[in-house]
Design an enzyme around this catalytic site. Structure first.
Site, mmCIF file in Angstrom:
data_model
loop_
_atom_site.group_PDB
_atom_site.id
_atom_site.type_symbol
_atom_site.label_atom_id
_atom_site.label_comp_id
_atom_site.label_asym_id
_atom_site.label_seq_id
_atom_site.Cartn_x
_atom_site.Cartn_y
_atom_site.Cartn_z
ATOM 1 N N ASN A 1 1.538 -0.142 5.543
ATOM 2 C CA ASN A 1 1.958 -0.858 4.341
ATOM 3 C C ASN A 1 2.746 -2.073 4.802
ATOM 4 O O ASN A 1 3.716 -1.938 5.537
ATOM 5 C CB ASN A 1 2.841 0.050 3.478
ATOM 6 C CG ASN A 1 3.536 -0.692 2.334
ATOM 7 O OD1 ASN A 1 4.621 -0.312 1.920
ATOM 8 N ND2 ASN A 1 2.920 -1.723 1.814
ATOM 9 N N GLY A 2 2.314 -3.247 4.378
ATOM 10 C CA GLY A 2 3.023 -4.465 4.753
ATOM 11 C C GLY A 2 2.068 -5.551 5.175
ATOM 12 O O GLY A 2 0.867 -5.487 4.884
ATOM 13 N N TYR B 1 9.302 -3.902 -9.591
ATOM 14 C CA TYR B 1 7.969 -3.551 -10.090
ATOM 15 C C TYR B 1 7.218 -2.511 -9.259
ATOM 16 O O TYR B 1 6.608 -1.603 -9.805
ATOM 17 C CB TYR B 1 7.119 -4.824 -10.182
ATOM 18 C CG TYR B 1 5.635 -4.583 -10.336
ATOM 19 C CD1 TYR B 1 5.097 -4.097 -11.537
ATOM 20 C CD2 TYR B 1 4.748 -4.822 -9.280
ATOM 21 C CE1 TYR B 1 3.725 -3.869 -11.677
ATOM 22 C CE2 TYR B 1 3.377 -4.593 -9.412
ATOM 23 C CZ TYR B 1 2.873 -4.123 -10.614
ATOM 24 O OH TYR B 1 1.529 -3.900 -10.748
ATOM 25 N N GLY C 1 -1.515 1.089 -4.646
ATOM 26 C CA GLY C 1 -2.782 0.520 -4.181
ATOM 27 C C GLY C 1 -3.939 1.213 -4.860
ATOM 28 O O GLY C 1 -4.028 2.439 -4.804
ATOM 29 N N CYS D 1 0.859 -1.168 0.000
ATOM 30 C CA CYS D 1 0.000 0.000 0.000
ATOM 31 C C CYS D 1 0.907 1.232 0.000
ATOM 32 O O CYS D 1 2.134 1.110 0.061
ATOM 33 C CB CYS D 1 -0.848 0.022 1.259
ATOM 34 S SG CYS D 1 -1.868 -1.435 1.442
ATOM 35 N N THR E 1 5.930 -0.738 -16.603
ATOM 36 C CA THR E 1 7.093 -0.810 -15.730
ATOM 37 C C THR E 1 8.360 -1.281 -16.440
ATOM 38 O O THR E 1 9.461 -0.858 -16.102
ATOM 39 C CB THR E 1 6.759 -1.677 -14.502
ATOM 40 O OG1 THR E 1 5.656 -1.075 -13.855
ATOM 41 C CG2 THR E 1 7.909 -1.752 -13.524
HETATM 42 O O1 LIG Z 1 2.575 -12.271 -14.835
HETATM 43 P P1 LIG Z 1 1.538 -11.323 -14.370
HETATM 44 O O2 LIG Z 1 0.692 -11.919 -13.277
HETATM 45 O O3 LIG Z 1 0.726 -10.760 -15.479
HETATM 46 O O4 LIG Z 1 2.253 -10.122 -13.615
HETATM 47 C C1 LIG Z 1 3.346 -9.414 -14.151
HETATM 48 C C2 LIG Z 1 2.892 -8.195 -14.917
HETATM 49 O O5 LIG Z 1 2.091 -7.335 -14.064
HETATM 50 C C3 LIG Z 1 2.723 -6.080 -13.938
HETATM 51 O O6 LIG Z 1 2.159 -5.131 -14.831
HETATM 52 P P2 LIG Z 1 0.983 -4.149 -14.418
HETATM 53 O O7 LIG Z 1 -0.007 -4.091 -15.502
HETATM 54 O O8 LIG Z 1 0.467 -4.489 -13.074
HETATM 55 O O9 LIG Z 1 1.642 -2.713 -14.207
HETATM 56 P P3 LIG Z 1 2.543 -1.780 -15.144
HETATM 57 O O10 LIG Z 1 1.608 -1.068 -16.093
HETATM 58 O O11 LIG Z 1 3.170 -0.843 -14.155
HETATM 59 O O12 LIG Z 1 3.554 -2.575 -15.852
HETATM 60 C C4 LIG Z 1 4.169 -6.320 -14.296
HETATM 61 O O13 LIG Z 1 4.761 -5.134 -14.790
HETATM 62 C C5 LIG Z 1 4.064 -7.372 -15.363
HETATM 63 O O14 LIG Z 1 3.755 -6.776 -16.607
HETATM 64 N N1 LIG Z 2 -0.400 -4.111 0.598
HETATM 65 C C1 LIG Z 2 -0.369 -3.737 1.855
HETATM 66 O O1 LIG Z 2 0.563 -3.107 2.319
HETATM 67 C C2 LIG Z 2 -1.554 -4.197 2.688
HETATM 68 C C3 LIG Z 2 -1.683 -3.641 4.077
HETATM 69 C C4 LIG Z 2 -2.629 -4.487 4.936
HETATM 70 N N2 LIG Z 2 -2.025 -5.773 5.204
HETATM 71 C C5 LIG Z 2 -3.978 -4.657 4.256
HETATM 72 O O2 LIG Z 2 -4.270 -5.689 3.737
HETATM 73 O O3 LIG Z 2 -4.754 -3.750 4.201
HETATM 74 MG MG LIG Z 3 3.567 -4.591 -16.471
#
Ligand SMILES: O=P(O)(O)OC[C@H]1O[C@H](OP(=O)(O)OP(=O)(O)O)[C@H](O)[C@@H]1O
Ligand SMILES: NC(=O)CC[C@H](N)C(=O)O
Ligand SMILES: [Mg+2]
Length: 506
Positions: free
Chosen positions: A101-102, A257, A28, A2, A303
């Protein structure tokens, strides 16, 4: 993962917290919340949705005061109900709110103790409500009408004694100020910055430095593992190490990521670490596949762009943007549920045919987790007329669940679990497949700050640095949080402990 933010300002903080949360939105997308403090009263607005949807102009006006905290949520525990949006609040002692977060790995045991020994009721299934109640109990045990900074730091030391797992949190204590603290391994990130105004200095604590940047704060430094920073209502900063044997071992997946590339995490530029990941991977291709026939390197936005760029440069192959991303669709991986993740890949990414037709393309992603993205993208590249479709991942195979704040609870949902690289290649339908080695990933990040003692690499190597993760724990986590289990349980939203929904019912 988060996003958390906290601020003590010289004027109203509502807009700055809102703006900061929009910058942390990539951490998040499920829920957002802000709580502020003004003259002995606390003001809260939180709900499911993106920051822009949760706060109306009217909500913003009601978030009064120069002090506040905020949160964007991506659930890793509990359920998706709006009752588990953060910040959480507990009235005794003093009135404390917290955003986390965590993920706590001994949440069940603490919850039991809180009930049986500390006489505290936890009303949701969120581990963050547990974290808040541990802090409140530790502070309340002092039985003081007024506490001082060292009492507050003592309560954080109590958290470190009782809680295991990953936690970077901000808390606001009614009548005192804003606190930030990080677990003794520094698994999740947290930093703070300052901004000088005509009327005095303002401090902000945030998950990532990009939130400070955008709001004109200068990054002071990261919160050290185990350390707490406290900004009192006069805007004075107090810091103290609260853990017995802290060691810095941040989550390496933040660099792969989770974090924005324009953030500095533990003194490492995320952007530069991703460029280095690309270069490392290019060198592996040169080593193991010197006679490759790649015509073009194409990133899978967003990413992987940074690492794909330097991978192409180092390989001396043309880099092209072959997929255009719909800017109004969020991140796929952090969406709740496989069906919505599956649908969103097609809606989000569309190929530019001329970059694929009759070419041998190397598609680059930062990581492959469930394989949702890679399978569909390879199929799209083929339908668009690519000759050969190779696939590279700037991170090693993700084979083990994450228990520290990334929602990967079930090994069997991970594409690479129980498969070798050839098996993975076959499933995603690529003509060739290459993964970063873990050693190279670590080198790529550590080069930014060689003081980092180690990393949490658990999703790659199955080694859990808190030392408390057993096979039984992982089985229980899977039984609780695997996709189909959650789907069956939550269906819509909410659960029996959802006070907000109970109250809203006729
Ligand atoms: O194998 P998967 O389960 O598909 O997960 C991996 C993918 O998910 C993420 O992209 P995402 O669309 O979340 O975000 P981004 O636009 O920042 O790349 C990451 O960058 C990969 O592309
Ligand atoms: N991704 C997170 O950091 C989650 C925080 C918390 N464990 C929740 O589920 O709300
Ligand atoms: Mg991606």
């Amino acid at each position: 993962m988060c996003g958390v933010i906290g601020m003590v300002g010289q004027g109203p903080v509502n807009q700055a917290l809102y703006d900061g949360l929009t910058v942390l939105q990539h951490r998040g997308q499920d829920a957002a919340g802000i709580m502020t403090y003004d003259q002995g009263r606390l003001y809260l607005r939180k709900d499911n949705g993106l920051v822009r949807d949760v706060f109306s102009a009217r909500d913003m006006l009601q978030l009064r005061g120069n002090v506040g905290i905020g949160h964007v949520r991506y659930p890793t525990a509990g359920c998706a109900s709006s009752a588990e949006a953060q910040p959480f609040y507990v009235n005794s002692p003093y009135g404390i709110s917290l955003a986390h977060n965590g993920n706590l790995t001994n949440a069940d045991a603490i919850k039991r103790d809180l009930y049986l020994e500390d006489l505290r009721h936890i009303n949701t299934s969120s581990d963050s409500e547990i974290l808040l109640n541990v802090f409140a109990h530790e502070l309340g045990e002092l039985r003081k009408l007024r506490v001082n900074e060292s009492d507050i730091f003592g309560a954080v030391a109590g958290i470190h004694r009782r809680c295991r797992g990953g936690y970077a949190a901000v808390a606001m204590i009614n009548g005192y100020g804003v606190l930030g603290f990080r677990d003794p391994n520094g698994i999740r990130p947290l930093c703070f910055g300052r901004r000088d105004t005509g009327t005095g200095t303002e401090y902000m604590i945030a998950s990532e430095s990009v939130a400070l940047d955008v709001l004109g704060f200068d990054l002071v430094r990261d919160v050290a593992p185990g350390e707490a920073v406290f900004i009192d209502l006069h805007g004075r900063l107090h810091t103290q190490q609260c853990a017995d044997s802290p060691r810095l071992a941040p989550c390496i997946f933040e660099y792969v990521y989770l974090a924005r590339p324009d953030s500095m995490l533990d003194d490492v530029s995320v952007y530069k670490s991703r460029l280095r990941m690309g270069r490392m991977l290019a060198r592996k291709i040169q080593r193991e596949w010197a006679d490759h026939d790649i015509d073009v390197v194409i990133p899978i936005p967003d990413t992987s762009r940074t690492s794909a760029l330097d991978l192409a440069n180092d390989l001396n192959v043309t880099y092209r943007e072959g997929f255009i991303k719909n800017r109004y669709i969020g991140r796929t991986f952090i969406m709740p549920g496989q069906a919505v993740r599956q649908r969103s890949v097609r809606q989000k990414l569309n190929p530019i045919e001329l970059e694929f037709r009759n070419k041998n393309v190397l598609l680059v992603d930062d990581s492959i987790v469930r394989g949702t993205t890679s399978q569909q993208i390879i199929q799209m590249a083929r339908e668009t007329g690519a000759n050969k479709v190779y696939f590279a991942s700037a991170a090693p195979p993700v084979r083990y669940p994450n228990v520290y704040g990334i929602d990967m609870p079930a090994a069997r949902e991970l594409l690479a679990h129980g498969r070798d690289v050839e098996g993975i290649r076959r499933v995603i339908g690529a003509d060739g497949m290459i993964y970063q080695d873990l050693e190279d990933l670590v080198t790529a990040v550590r080069e930014g700050n060689d003081a980092i003692q180690g990393f949490d690499c658990s999703c790659f190597d199955g080694e859990y640095i808190t030392g408390d993760i057993t096979a039984d724990y992982l089985l229980a986590l899977e039984a609780q949080r695997a996709d189909e289990v959650r789907q069956a349980r939550e269906g819509g939203m909410g659960d029996a402990g959802d006070l907000a929904q109970v109250q809203a019912s006729p």
